[in-house]
Design a protein around this motif. Structure first.
Motif, PDB file in Angstrom:
ATOM      1  N   ALA A 142       0.904  -1.057   0.067  1.00 18.03           N
ATOM      2  CA  ALA A 142       0.066  -0.013  -0.071  1.00 18.03           C
ATOM      3  C   ALA A 142       0.786   1.409  -0.009  1.00 18.03           C
ATOM      4  O   ALA A 142       0.466   2.392  -0.188  1.00 18.03           O
ATOM      5  N   ARG A 143       1.948   1.156   0.284  1.00 23.72           N
ATOM      6  CA  ARG A 143       3.306   2.239   0.360  1.00 23.72           C
ATOM      7  C   ARG A 143       2.601   3.578   1.261  1.00 23.72           C
ATOM      8  O   ARG A 143       2.364   4.603   0.473  1.00 23.72           O
ATOM      9  N   VAL A 144       2.148   3.259   2.430  1.00 22.47           N
ATOM     10  CA  VAL A 144       1.351   4.298   3.197  1.00 22.47           C
ATOM     11  C   VAL A 144       2.562   5.427   3.446  1.00 22.47           C
ATOM     12  O   VAL A 144       3.558   5.022   3.690  1.00 22.47           O
ATOM     13  N   GLN A 145       1.992   6.622   3.094  1.00 25.28           N
ATOM     14  CA  GLN A 145       2.939   7.882   3.738  1.00 25.28           C
ATOM     15  C   GLN A 145       2.354   8.507   4.800  1.00 25.28           C
ATOM     16  O   GLN A 145       1.216   8.530   5.283  1.00 25.28           O
ATOM     17  N   ALA A 146       3.453   9.328   5.414  1.00 32.50           N
ATOM     18  CA  ALA A 146       2.954  10.151   6.375  1.00 32.50           C
ATOM     19  C   ALA A 146       1.957  10.996   6.462  1.00 32.50           C
ATOM     20  O   ALA A 146       1.753  11.632   4.992  1.00 32.50           O
TER      21      ALA A 146
END
Ligand SMILES: [Zn+2]
Length: 322
Positions: A142-146
């Motif tokens: 999912a490459r979750v970002q801040a």
């Protein structure tokens, strides 16, 4: 049971349970050799090592990555071990960790990091499967970002709880759901920014309200049938739905018009590769992601441990002491 050239034999001290053990008991399309030994997660002491083993030596305290690959096919050579054409999981396709000894490839063990206070055997055993699975879902797939909003369904589940914690490590804002207020309280104490009781509240509506009507950038769904359509309703435009399980049923329905118009991405994920395991273990060595243990049972009461998990009342991992 001597280890092969690049294998180690581990004297197991604790084995942590996963929903997978209940699926195995219920029956999976796998050719079992009986008596079958359950248990995917474990920790113990290396008791014997094959002649070509270099990573660990007898006497080392280790935790075990339950996903065993061939380490030779094109996926393995590309570093994608959970896509291995011969991927097997301890306790599912091969004898598991609820035993005094288990033999695994040397790549499947990691030294237990020294922490203050020291990790217990139960905590070490509880680390691998859920943390590895959540790590791949949240970080790699999912490459979750801040700053992104992440919805995590059913935070009482081991993978969901780990996903909440990994997402918080990345600086995301997490909405956690459960049908139990006690579990929601625990989710808050582990960093959830907002919690929803999915039995009492309409999740998609509440997610819209919490996210300035935008929806969540990422939804972590391990339930399948019961949550799928609601998960899609929770997504922001361009959102990602990541799944690693179908605890409530495998068949779902998707309105394809919403899928393309809102440009959603649906991501499947299973376990994780060796690099992800090492990175997650590194995070543990820095004092992050320390497992939460619900209860410890002696091996003679393993049945009660499995019933505890099946009942769904646990807060954290159910562990069996070997
Ligand atoms: Zn392979």
């Amino acid at each position: 049971m001597s280890p092969g050239a690049r294998e180690v034999r581990v004297n197991v001290r604790a084995a942590a349970l996963n929903r997978l053990d209940l699926f195995v008991i219920g029956g999976l399309p796998v050719d079992y050799t009986f008596p079958h030994i359950l248990g995917s997660d474990g920790a113990g002491v290396v008791d014997a090592a094959g002649p070509e083993v270099t990573a660990v030596r007898p006497g080392d305290a280790v935790m075990i990555n339950p996903g065993v690959s061939c380490y030779a096919c094109e996926f393995c050579r590309a570093g994608e071990h959970s896509l291995c054409v011969d991927y097997r999981v301890l306790g599912e396709h091969m004898p598991g960790t609820m035993a005094e000894y288990v033999v695994v490839p040397e790549q499947n063990v990691a030294r237990i990091p020294r922490l203050e206070p020291e990790l217990t055997w139960a905590e070490a055993a509880a680390f691998s499967l859920v943390t590895l699975t959540a790590w791949r879902m949240v970080v790699t797939r999912a490459r979750v970002q801040a700053g992104e909003w992440v919805l995590v369904w059913g935070v009482g589940g081991g993978v969901s709880l780990a996903a909440l914690r990994v997402a918080k490590l990345l600086g995301a804002r997490v909405i956690a759901t459960s049908s139990s207020d006690a579990k929601l309280e625990q989710a808050r104490s582990l960093g959830a920014d907002a919690v929803l009781n999915h039995r009492a509240q309409q999740v998609a509506r509440e997610v819209r309200a919490l996210t300035d009507r935008r929806g969540a950038a990422i939804v972590v769904d391990t339930a399948g049938a019961a949550t799928w359509e609601e998960s899609l309703k929770c997504l922001a435009r361009g959102g990602r739905l990541v799944t690693c399980g179908a605890t409530t049923g495998p068949t779902v329905s998707t309105d394809v018009r919403r899928l393309f118009w809102h440009q959603y991405t649906i991501l499947g994920s299973t376990m994780g590769n060796e690099a992800e395991y090492r990175t997650a273990a590194q995070a543990l060595s820095e004092g992050k992601l320390r497992p939460v243990v619900d209860r410890l049972y002696p091996l003679s009461e393993a049945r009660a441990a499995l019933e505890r998990l099946a009942g769904g009342g646990q807060l954290g991992k159910v562990v069996v002491q070997i």
